[in-house]
Motif scaffolding. Structure first.
Motif, short mmCIF file in Angstrom:
data_model
loop_
_atom_site.label_atom_id
_atom_site.label_comp_id
_atom_site.label_asym_id
_atom_site.label_seq_id
_atom_site.Cartn_x
_atom_site.Cartn_y
_atom_site.Cartn_z
N SER A 267 0.83 -1.21 0.00
CA SER A 267 0.00 0.00 0.00
C SER A 267 0.87 1.26 0.00
O SER A 267 0.61 2.22 -0.75
N THR B 16 2.10 6.97 -6.64
CA THR B 16 0.98 7.86 -7.03
C THR B 16 1.27 9.32 -6.67
O THR B 16 0.98 10.22 -7.45
N LEU C 229 -2.97 0.73 6.93
CA LEU C 229 -3.59 1.06 5.64
C LEU C 229 -4.35 2.38 5.68
O LEU C 229 -5.00 2.75 4.70
N VAL D 56 -12.07 -3.69 5.73
CA VAL D 56 -12.70 -3.32 4.45
C VAL D 56 -12.92 -1.80 4.39
O VAL D 56 -12.62 -1.15 3.38
N ILE E 120 -9.60 -0.04 3.86
CA ILE E 120 -9.14 -0.18 2.47
C ILE E 120 -9.87 0.83 1.57
O ILE E 120 -9.26 1.49 0.72
N CYS E 121 -11.18 0.93 1.78
CA CYS E 121 -11.96 1.88 0.95
C CYS E 121 -11.46 3.32 1.18
O CYS E 121 -11.33 4.10 0.23
N LEU E 122 -11.17 3.63 2.43
CA LEU E 122 -10.67 4.98 2.75
C LEU E 122 -9.31 5.20 2.07
O LEU E 122 -9.03 6.29 1.55
N PHE F 134 -8.21 3.78 -0.69
CA PHE F 134 -8.42 4.00 -2.12
C PHE F 134 -8.96 5.40 -2.39
O PHE F 134 -8.57 6.04 -3.36
N ALA F 135 -9.84 5.85 -1.51
CA ALA F 135 -10.39 7.20 -1.69
C ALA F 135 -9.26 8.23 -1.65
O ALA F 135 -9.22 9.17 -2.45
N LEU G 208 -6.08 7.69 -2.39
CA LEU G 208 -5.27 7.56 -3.61
C LEU G 208 -5.94 8.26 -4.80
O LEU G 208 -5.29 8.96 -5.58
N PHE G 209 -7.26 8.05 -4.92
CA PHE G 209 -7.96 8.69 -6.04
C PHE G 209 -8.05 10.20 -5.88
O PHE G 209 -8.01 10.93 -6.86
N VAL H 71 -4.76 11.40 -7.22
CA VAL H 71 -4.71 11.40 -8.69
C VAL H 71 -5.51 12.58 -9.24
O VAL H 71 -5.06 13.31 -10.13
N ALA H 72 -6.71 12.79 -8.65
CA ALA H 72 -7.56 13.89 -9.13
C ALA H 72 -6.88 15.24 -8.87
O ALA H 72 -6.96 16.15 -9.70
#
Lengths: 489, 217
Positions: A17, A24, A184, A469, A472-474, A476-477, A479-480, A483-484
């Protein structure tokens, strides 16, 4: 699942991670990363750390300056509307500027965190030199140093796992999810994958907590005494913030020695010797290199935490400091003068900053994400309270252990508050950031584990899975969001 | 069997959660900006006054424009934003002014947007003075034709027409990653990062489910 497999899984998952974060997040777009990198580069290139007396020397080397500006980092930093202008023209401009071979050795002056101890930077110079030896590009060298931070962050997760295992031995369903849910966290990935001495500080603090917890449960022996001494010494030479944990560590060691004395009927001299000799040995090496070889002060004050005060002495008072401390951690009572400009630092800077505030603190999550995380933490807190209630009398037998953790926490809070108070008086701006609480990550893991345990033996495994879970979602949020922030628009 | 069900459930939840983030959250809210940060008030626009800034590159896809307003206003007035070239107004829109970002939906007054740099103007239609935020010391803002000249630039953002999601962004973003990044992987860098994060997630879920039935110590 064996302890070895569980620990390895936590280490590898968090390492992957952190690696994703390091790739990124664009170069130099983490708090003060150019200056931290300049410190590493100075040691690697010249064999000496920056010195606060070198005020005429540039902070960044010519090469780092070129990278900082040509990658677009300097332009987007702090400007939410600006994006990284990644295109052929920019790439060619960078290639052409780097083809002139700008110097790598003319940076690392007083502004490059010269007052910070060199522990992290000296170690990070090794991957720097390895990358140079492999003929990597300048950005590749930065990637190698970031890789080192990723390894330290993975180690942190491993130590949190070991701490949780000793803290809540009766609930194995909580060990892995608690450690993973700490490692994470998006902000842990973001900071832990950048060039920053916080990575070593955090790992050393987690190792100290793990060794203390093991000793409280199984009794102190020579090996754990050496580990406690070593981890604490590394923490101090990583970043002075660790000094806040030391009173608690010393108290904990006192409890452990007293307990061993009672149990064995003789004073545990070997353990005491190990607890003294290990930091003494590390200290001797540290002093030999920094004072003897480099001629630096014994323990220079860091910029930020531990820095010399610049605030007007007349404006400072002990009462004012206590009032500031109170207003940082609790909502301000109406009878106290506002010292925090109407904000509540615990919520605005420490909590939100800890859950996720990225870049140079210039982008974060939508408000509803913080509310959701707060709700989840409150549920876990209720679970932890239930765990404590159920074990009842057993807690009394562990009072010295919990007192140790409490003193470590309070020590850190004070160490953060001292420069924060100063900075507020001097500039009117907030100093504290979520990452300053990273030395307490092991305790967050402990809270998670107790919270999971509070769901009872039947539902604890499900609570653990749900927590992982959600984390992990947090992640990914985050990371995105990154990127944005830099690549889209 | 039960553990398999829990694993499948956890994995499904993770995939659903990540998919929700990818598909549900709006991705790019801007299609561009003039790269000026809204750092401080740089120009005050009084009632009926117009502040203009020349040499703006405006893409054909632009249909919205936003400026940043400073200060605090009790009663917001209206602002008019227009995009001009050679004295002609090409697009214009009206919005209520309030502190913070004020977006305008621009209506085209010319069928085709001609190439070349444009001038962006903001007219105060209200009765109170508004302050545009930007950076001082570079560029030029003119208040009213032939009026005051301010050496500064105000921030302009170009919000996206709709609220596009992440779907379909992978390709363009990956292409950007090949520049100034960890060069050996090129555009694959973005996908490598995604793969690393997914691998971490898969390992975390697997370890959590397997570890959920360990023996107490």
């Amino acid at each position: 699942m064996s302890v070895r497999v569980g620990g390895t899984a936590c280490f590898v998952a968090v390492f992957l991670s952190a690696l994703a974060w390091s790739v990124t997040n664009p170069p130099f777009l983490a708090p003060d990363e150019p200056l931290h990198f300049a410190y590493v580069q100075r040691i690697a290139e010249t064999g000496r750390p920056p010195s606060s007396s070198e005020v005429g020397r540039k902070a960044l080397s010519s090469e780092a300056e070129t990278l900082f500006s040509a990658t677009g980092a300097a332009g987007v930093l702090g400007n939410r509307l600006a994006k990284l202008p990644a295109n052929e023209v920019q790439q060619e401009a960078l290639d052409s500027q780097l083809s002139t071979k700008p110097s790598k050795r003319d940076g690392g002056g007083a502004l490059a965190y010269a007052n910070s101890p060199p522990g992290y930077y000296a170690l990070a110079a090794l991957p720097y030199l390895a990358a140079e030896a492999l003929g990597t590009s300048p950005l590749g060298v930065l990637a190698f140093v970031r890789l080192f931070s990723c390894l330290l962050t993975a180690l942190t997760a491993l130590f949190v796992f070991l701490f949780v295992r000793e803290l809540v031995p009766s609930c194995p369903a909580a060990w892995v999810p608690a450690a993973l849910s700490v490692g994470l966290l998006p902000y842990v990935g973001f900071i832990g994958s950048s060039v920053n001495s916080d990575a070593l500080l955090t790992a050393a603090a987690a190792a100290t907590f793990a060794a203390l917890a093991r000793s409280f449960r199984r009794g102190i022996d020579g090996t754990t005494a050496i580990i406690i001494g070593l981890a604490a010494s590394i923490g101090v030479v990583a970043k002075p913030t660790f000094l806040g944990l030391l009173p608690g560590v010393v108290l904990g060691c006192g409890f452990l020695l007293a307990r061993a004395w009672r149990r064995r009927g003789g004073f545990p001299l070997r353990e005491l010797a190990a607890l003294i000799a290990t930091p003494a040995a590390v200290g001797a090496v540290y002093l030999g290199v920094t004072v003897g070889l480099w001629g630096r002060p014994v323990l220079p004050a860091a910029s930020g935490i531990g820095a010399a005060s610049t605030a007007d002495p007349a404006a400072k008072s002990f009462k004012g400091f206590l009032s500031f401390l109170l207003q940082t951690w609790l909502p301000r009572p109406p009878f106290l003068t506002d010292q925090v400009q109407g904000q509540w630092p615990l919520n605005e800077n420490l909590f939100k900053g800890f859950v996720g505030r990225f870049g140079w603190l210039d982008y974060d999550f939508p408000q509803w994400v913080y509310r959701l995380v707060l709700l989840a933490w409150l549920v876990l807190l209720a679970g932890a309270a239930r765990s404590a209630y159920l074990v009842g009398k057993q807690l009394r037998g562990r009072a010295s252990e919990f007192l140790t953790y409490l003193v470590m926490t309070l020590g850190l809070i004070v160490v953060i508050a001292v420069p924060s108070y100063d900075y507020r008086l001097t500039t009117g701006f907030a100093f504290e950031q979520g990452r300053y609480l990273f030395p307490l990550l092991a305790l967050l893991g402990g809270l998670y584990a107790l919270g999971i345990k509070g769901f009872g033996p039947r539902f604890a495994p499900y609570a653990g899975v749900a927590l992982v879970v959600a984390t992990i979602c947090l992640d990914f949020a985050g990371l995105f969001q990154t990127v944005a922030r830099y690549y889209i628009g | 069997m039960k553990r398999v069900v829990v694993f499948a459930g956890a994995l499904s939840l993770t995939v659903a959660g990540v998919a929700l983030i990818v598909l549900g959250s709006s991705g790019p809210d801007l299609i561009g900006s003039n790269g000026v940060a809204p750092v401080q008030p740089v120009v005050a626009v009084g009632p009926t006054q117009t502040a203009c800034m020349a040499d703006q590159n405006i893409d054909r896809a632009v249909s919205h424009l936003a400026v940043e307003i400073g200060g605090s206003q009790e009663r917001p007035g209206e602002l008019r934003a227009s995009v001009r070239q050679d004295g002609r107004t090409l697009m214009a829109g009206v919005a209520s002014s309030r502190p913070g970002r004020v977006p305008f939906r621009l209506l085209k007054t010319e069928r085709i947007l001609p190439p070349g740099p444009k001038t962006v103007c903001v007219t105060n239609l209200g009765i109170r003075r508004v302050e545009l935020l930007g950076i001082p010391g570079a560029g030029e803002i003119r208040v009213n034709r032939g009026g005051d000249r301010v050496v500064a630039r105000f921030a302009i953002a170009y919000p996206a027409d709709s609220d596009p999601t992440w779907l379909g962004q992978g390709g363009p973003v990956a292409a950007k990653f090949k520049f100034l990044r960890w060069a050996p992987l090129g555009p694959a860098t973005f996908w490598a990062a995604l793969a690393l994060a997914l691998a971490a997630a898969l390992l975390a879920v697997t370890a959590t489910v397997i570890g959920s039935r360990g023996e107490p110590q």
